[in-house]
Scaffold this active site. Structure first.
Site, PDB file in Angstrom:
ATOM      1  N   LYS A   1       0.459  -1.060   0.359  1.00 48.34           N
ATOM      2  CA  LYS A   1      -0.007  -0.042   0.052  1.00 48.34           C
ATOM      3  C   LYS A   1       1.116   1.395   0.194  1.00 48.34           C
ATOM      4  O   LYS A   1       0.597   2.363  -0.567  1.00 48.34           O
ATOM      5  CB  LYS A   1      -0.471  -0.389   1.222  1.00 48.34           C
ATOM      6  CG  LYS A   1      -1.767   1.093   1.107  1.00 48.34           C
ATOM      7  CD  LYS A   1      -2.419   1.045   2.558  1.00 48.34           C
ATOM      8  CE  LYS A   1      -3.168   2.311   3.087  1.00 48.34           C
ATOM      9  NZ  LYS A   1      -4.281   2.699   4.134  1.00 48.34           N
TER      10      LYS A   1
ATOM     11  N   GLU B   1      10.673  -4.709   3.959  1.00 50.38           N
ATOM     12  CA  GLU B   1      10.820  -6.321   3.416  1.00 50.38           C
ATOM     13  C   GLU B   1      10.218  -6.352   2.200  1.00 50.38           C
ATOM     14  O   GLU B   1      10.715  -7.532   1.362  1.00 50.38           O
ATOM     15  CB  GLU B   1       9.484  -6.900   3.789  1.00 50.38           C
ATOM     16  CG  GLU B   1      10.032  -7.215   5.820  1.00 50.38           C
ATOM     17  CD  GLU B   1       9.789  -5.622   6.550  1.00 50.38           C
ATOM     18  OE1 GLU B   1       9.367  -4.952   6.428  1.00 50.38           O
ATOM     19  OE2 GLU B   1       9.694  -6.067   7.798  1.00 50.38           O
TER      20      GLU B   1
ATOM     21  N   GLY C   1      -4.006  -1.577   5.223  1.00 45.55           N
ATOM     22  CA  GLY C   1      -3.991  -2.544   4.492  1.00 45.55           C
ATOM     23  C   GLY C   1      -4.014  -4.214   5.196  1.00 45.55           C
ATOM     24  O   GLY C   1      -5.048  -5.155   4.240  1.00 45.55           O
ATOM     25  N   ARG C   2      -4.559  -4.365   6.145  1.00 48.75           N
ATOM     26  CA  ARG C   2      -5.253  -5.369   6.471  1.00 48.75           C
ATOM     27  C   ARG C   2      -6.476  -6.305   6.866  1.00 48.75           C
ATOM     28  O   ARG C   2      -7.413  -6.663   7.129  1.00 48.75           O
ATOM     29  CB  ARG C   2      -5.282  -5.401   8.161  1.00 48.75           C
ATOM     30  CG  ARG C   2      -5.943  -4.879   9.183  1.00 48.75           C
ATOM     31  CD  ARG C   2      -4.881  -4.031  11.453  1.00 48.75           C
ATOM     32  NE  ARG C   2      -5.480  -3.188  11.016  1.00 48.75           N
ATOM     33  CZ  ARG C   2      -4.748  -1.968  11.182  1.00 48.75           C
ATOM     34  NH1 ARG C   2      -3.886  -2.007  10.674  1.00 48.75           N
ATOM     35  NH2 ARG C   2      -5.812  -0.693  11.711  1.00 48.75           N
TER      36      ARG C   2
ATOM     37  N   GLU D   1      -3.571  -5.482  15.460  1.00 47.39           N
ATOM     38  CA  GLU D   1      -3.230  -4.562  14.695  1.00 47.39           C
ATOM     39  C   GLU D   1      -4.148  -3.716  15.008  1.00 47.39           C
ATOM     40  O   GLU D   1      -4.238  -2.416  15.096  1.00 47.39           O
ATOM     41  CB  GLU D   1      -2.774  -5.061  13.180  1.00 47.39           C
ATOM     42  CG  GLU D   1      -2.339  -3.940  13.212  1.00 47.39           C
ATOM     43  CD  GLU D   1      -0.417  -4.205  11.822  1.00 47.39           C
ATOM     44  OE1 GLU D   1      -1.752  -3.971  10.804  1.00 47.39           O
ATOM     45  OE2 GLU D   1      -0.202  -3.833  11.399  1.00 47.39           O
TER      46      GLU D   1
ATOM     47  N   HIS E   1      -3.118 -31.887  19.368  1.00 47.18           N
ATOM     48  CA  HIS E   1      -1.647 -33.161  19.585  1.00 47.18           C
ATOM     49  C   HIS E   1      -0.743 -31.582  20.000  1.00 47.18           C
ATOM     50  O   HIS E   1       0.241 -32.695  20.491  1.00 47.18           O
ATOM     51  CB  HIS E   1      -1.520 -33.836  18.606  1.00 47.18           C
ATOM     52  CG  HIS E   1      -2.585 -35.004  18.752  1.00 47.18           C
ATOM     53  ND1 HIS E   1      -2.485 -35.970  19.094  1.00 47.18           N
ATOM     54  CD2 HIS E   1      -3.562 -34.879  17.831  1.00 47.18           C
ATOM     55  CE1 HIS E   1      -3.517 -36.531  19.037  1.00 47.18           C
ATOM     56  NE2 HIS E   1      -4.612 -35.582  18.001  1.00 47.18           N
TER      57      HIS E   1
ATOM     58  N   LYS F   1      10.134   0.244  12.697  1.00 52.18           N
ATOM     59  CA  LYS F   1      10.766   0.270  11.686  1.00 52.18           C
ATOM     60  C   LYS F   1      11.869   1.630  11.471  1.00 52.18           C
ATOM     61  O   LYS F   1      12.559   1.267  10.820  1.00 52.18           O
ATOM     62  CB  LYS F   1       9.823   0.913  11.048  1.00 52.18           C
ATOM     63  CG  LYS F   1       8.306  -0.082  10.162  1.00 52.18           C
ATOM     64  CD  LYS F   1       7.573   0.240   9.872  1.00 52.18           C
ATOM     65  CE  LYS F   1       6.145  -0.701   9.265  1.00 52.18           C
ATOM     66  NZ  LYS F   1       4.963   0.101   8.853  1.00 52.18           N
TER      67      LYS F   1
HETATM   68  O1  F6P Z   1       2.851  -3.680  10.211  1.00 51.57           O
HETATM   69  C1  F6P Z   1       2.376  -2.407   9.191  1.00 51.57           C
HETATM   70  C2  F6P Z   1       1.901  -2.526   8.016  1.00 51.57           C
HETATM   71  O2  F6P Z   1       1.754  -1.201   7.524  1.00 51.57           O
HETATM   72  C3  F6P Z   1       0.735  -3.383   7.921  1.00 51.57           C
HETATM   73  O3  F6P Z   1      -0.137  -2.498   8.839  1.00 51.57           O
HETATM   74  C4  F6P Z   1       0.411  -3.418   6.851  1.00 51.57           C
HETATM   75  O4  F6P Z   1      -0.360  -3.678   6.457  1.00 51.57           O
HETATM   76  C5  F6P Z   1       2.171  -3.801   6.350  1.00 51.57           C
HETATM   77  O5  F6P Z   1       2.869  -3.080   7.211  1.00 51.57           O
HETATM   78  C6  F6P Z   1       2.004  -3.792   5.206  1.00 51.57           C
HETATM   79  O6  F6P Z   1       2.206  -2.230   4.704  1.00 51.57           O
HETATM   80  P1  F6P Z   1       2.498  -2.159   3.277  1.00 51.57           P
HETATM   81  O7  F6P Z   1       0.960  -2.581   2.088  1.00 51.57           O
HETATM   82  O8  F6P Z   1       2.580  -0.418   2.806  1.00 51.57           O
HETATM   83  O9  F6P Z   1       3.052  -2.222   1.979  1.00 51.57           O
END
Ligand code: F6P
Length: 531
Positions: free
Chosen positions: A209, A215, A269-270, A355, A386, A494
């Site tokens: 987003k 990452e 995002g979520r 979150e 289990h 971050k």
């Molecule tokens: O961990 C924070 C966060 O902003 C989440 O809310 C989101 O889903 C994720 O990182 C990934 O964010 P993006 O889609 O901006 O890479």
């Protein structure tokens, strides 16, 4: 608003403190109609979601108090605001319009004077054309070969929803392409996906987003290099697709893509599984299946809007979660899906719930004085039995459980499927009613659970299940009085990660880090190596 100042809170608290209102043996003995009365069926057009809340520690009086709490949290007004695109995310001055993503054409929802439904449907048409092109082979890689693999790169909401839908749908039908999901910044993950793919036939979908997530950028660069080494750097964009609010940032980061799908700042995002973030599954299973997912979500949206509170599955689920966490002080909740296709559902709900509602300050900046989100965790049955169910049956903590089961198996093995479902029902029975024997063998019982049943595992029922949890989270957020749509708590980590990263490269140890972190950095620098 502070919910604990309402009359309903006092009534609910009194109920929570009295065994008369919470003892499951007694409640079932007193009322033979309890199971039926405390269950809700949500018709989904083609399919059904059935929710049985009767094994929760509450009676009519406590449920009545909880529904009063919902009302006194100004839920009805807030729900309307949510669906109408009001800036319910007040710390970021944003709407949270995930429900618009699955609304039919012509629903007429506006943000800042723009009809977002038109925009959503325009992007959906774009995704459909692209997915059909990849599936049919009219869109190919640089050497003209059909795409056979898709690597989805994203994290959090840009990963967990697509993974969940991929696992669910690939457990019931064959995908057109093999999908891989890369999220963690650990290079082992991306290398493992690379090892299973041929660059000529691989499409990379970069989902972010914000397009500033470390990452995703790191994994994207590794994949771009891998493709470039084999195909020539000038051909890499033919293998790249970007989903973002800010696709230009991908170009700036050197990750040019021929295929770009927008998303919008007003989708969290979520909460983005119904957006272009899910393009990987539109390619894998086809646009009609994506439409089914959205139809299931929309059916749950309609139910959430129209059903009276006492028959409204997300309202009841949200209120019961507040009951367990804030009134009965149960710190965690387990989610156990008796379906291999839903093996990642607990992870999905973990982000959605923790979150969203892992907050300690109200919308207007006051500290809350009740417990908010529980820790959500879980896995898949019968593996759970289990592994950790022992503690849930006989441990010192009471852990409410959400059991999730499916009536139909996509296999011919009805006998094994019957055994699977029997195990789930038996677990909720053992938790609720226990077993009296000598101390080591006694299960105390009176331990709460909700059982959710899907008529079958399908795009539609999975969509409805996701929307059920989204709305349950919203109901809880209303009662807690918090903003469920921001996530400021993740930002510091971050920022510090980039500072520590700079320290790792620096010739001399940083003066600003604490002594423990400096020591760890130094130890790492002395030992780090790549093969
Ligand atoms: O961990 C924070 C966060 O902003 C989440 O809310 C989101 O889903 C994720 O990182 C990934 O964010 P993006 O889609 O901006 O890479």
């Amino acid at each position: 608003m502070d919910i604990t100042t309402t009359p309903a809170w006092s009534v609910a608290l009194a109920c929570a403190q009295s065994v008369v209102h919470t003892d499951l043996q007694k409640l079932f003995a007193l009322d033979p109609t309890r199971a039926e009365r405390m269950s809700v069926s949500v018709p989904l057009g083609n399919g059904e979601l059935f929710a049985d809340f009767s094994k929760q520690n509450l009676d009519d009086a406590s449920l009545g108090a909880l529904l009063q709490l919902v009302e006194q949290s100004r839920f009805v007004e807030r729900r309307l605001n949510l669906f109408e695109g009001v800036a319910v995310n007040n710390t970021e001055n944003q709407a949270a319009l995930h429900t618009a993503l699955r609304a039919p054409a012509g629903s007429g929802v506006e943000v800042n004077g723009n009809d977002v439904i038109d925009e959503i449907h325009r992007v959906r048409a774009q995704i459909t054309t692209f997915a059909q092109g990849v599936r049919s082979g009219s869109i190919t890689g640089a050497t003209g070969k059909h795409f056979r693999s898709v690597i989805n790169v994203g994290i959090g909401g840009s990963d967990l929803g697509p993974v969940l839908v991929w696992e669910a749908l690939s457990s019931i039908s064959a995908p057109a392409v093999q999908c891989h999901f890369v999220s963690n910044i650990d290079p082992v993950g991306v290398r493992s996906a690379i090892a299973q793919c041929d660059p000529e036939t691989t499409l990379v979908v970069l989902c972010s987003k914000s397009f500033s997530t470390a990452e995703t950028l790191s994994n994207g660069r590794i994949l771009s290099k891998w493709l470039g080494e084999s195909l020539g750097q000038q051909h890499v964009s033919k293998h790249f697709c970007v989903v973002s609010v800010f696709p230009d940032k991908a170009t700036t980061a050197g990750l040019a893509a021929d295929y770009v799908f927008p998303m919008w700042a007003w989708v969290g995002g979520r909460y983005s599984v119904a957006s272009a973030v899910n393009v990987v599954n539109v390619i894998a299973f086809g646009p009609p299946e994506f439409d089914e997912l959205l139809a299931g979500m929309h059916a749950m949206d309609e139910h959430f809007l129209a059903a009276p509170p006492e028959r409204n599955a997300p309202v009841l689920m949200g209120a019961i979660n507040v009951w367990n966490r804030s009134l009965l002080d149960r710190e965690t909740r387990a989610m156990v899906a008796y379906s291999t296709g839903l093996r990642s559902f607990a992870s999905y709900v973990q982000q959605l719930e923790m979150e969203s509602n892992g907050k300690r300050v109200t919308r207007d900046g006051q500290y809350v004085n009740i417990e908010t989100s529980p820790v959500v965790w879980g896995g898949v049955g019968t593996n759970a039995q289990h592994a950790y169910m022992q503690l849930l049956h006989q441990g010192t903590s009471v852990v409410p459980v959400d059991f999730i089961g499916v009536a139909a198996t996509p296999t011919h093995d009805l006998d094994a499927h019957d055994a699977l479902v029997a195990n789930m029902f038996a677990q909720s029975q053992a938790l609720a009613f226990g077993h009296q024997a000598e101390p080591h063998r006694t299960l105390p019982g009176n331990r709460p659970s909700t059982t959710l049943l899907l008529s079958s595992l399908s795009a539609r029922t999975v969509g409805a299940l996701i929307a059920l949890y989204e709305h349950s989270v919203f109901v809880q957020g209303c009662i807690f009085g918090i903003n469920s749509f921001d996530q400021w708590g993740v930002e510091l980590g971050k920022k510090l990660a980039s500072e520590v990263r700079a320290d790792i490269d620096a010739p001399t140890p940083s003066q600003v880090a604490d002594s423990s972190t400096s020591q760890l950095v130094q130890w790492y620098k002395n030992h780090r190596r790549a093969t």
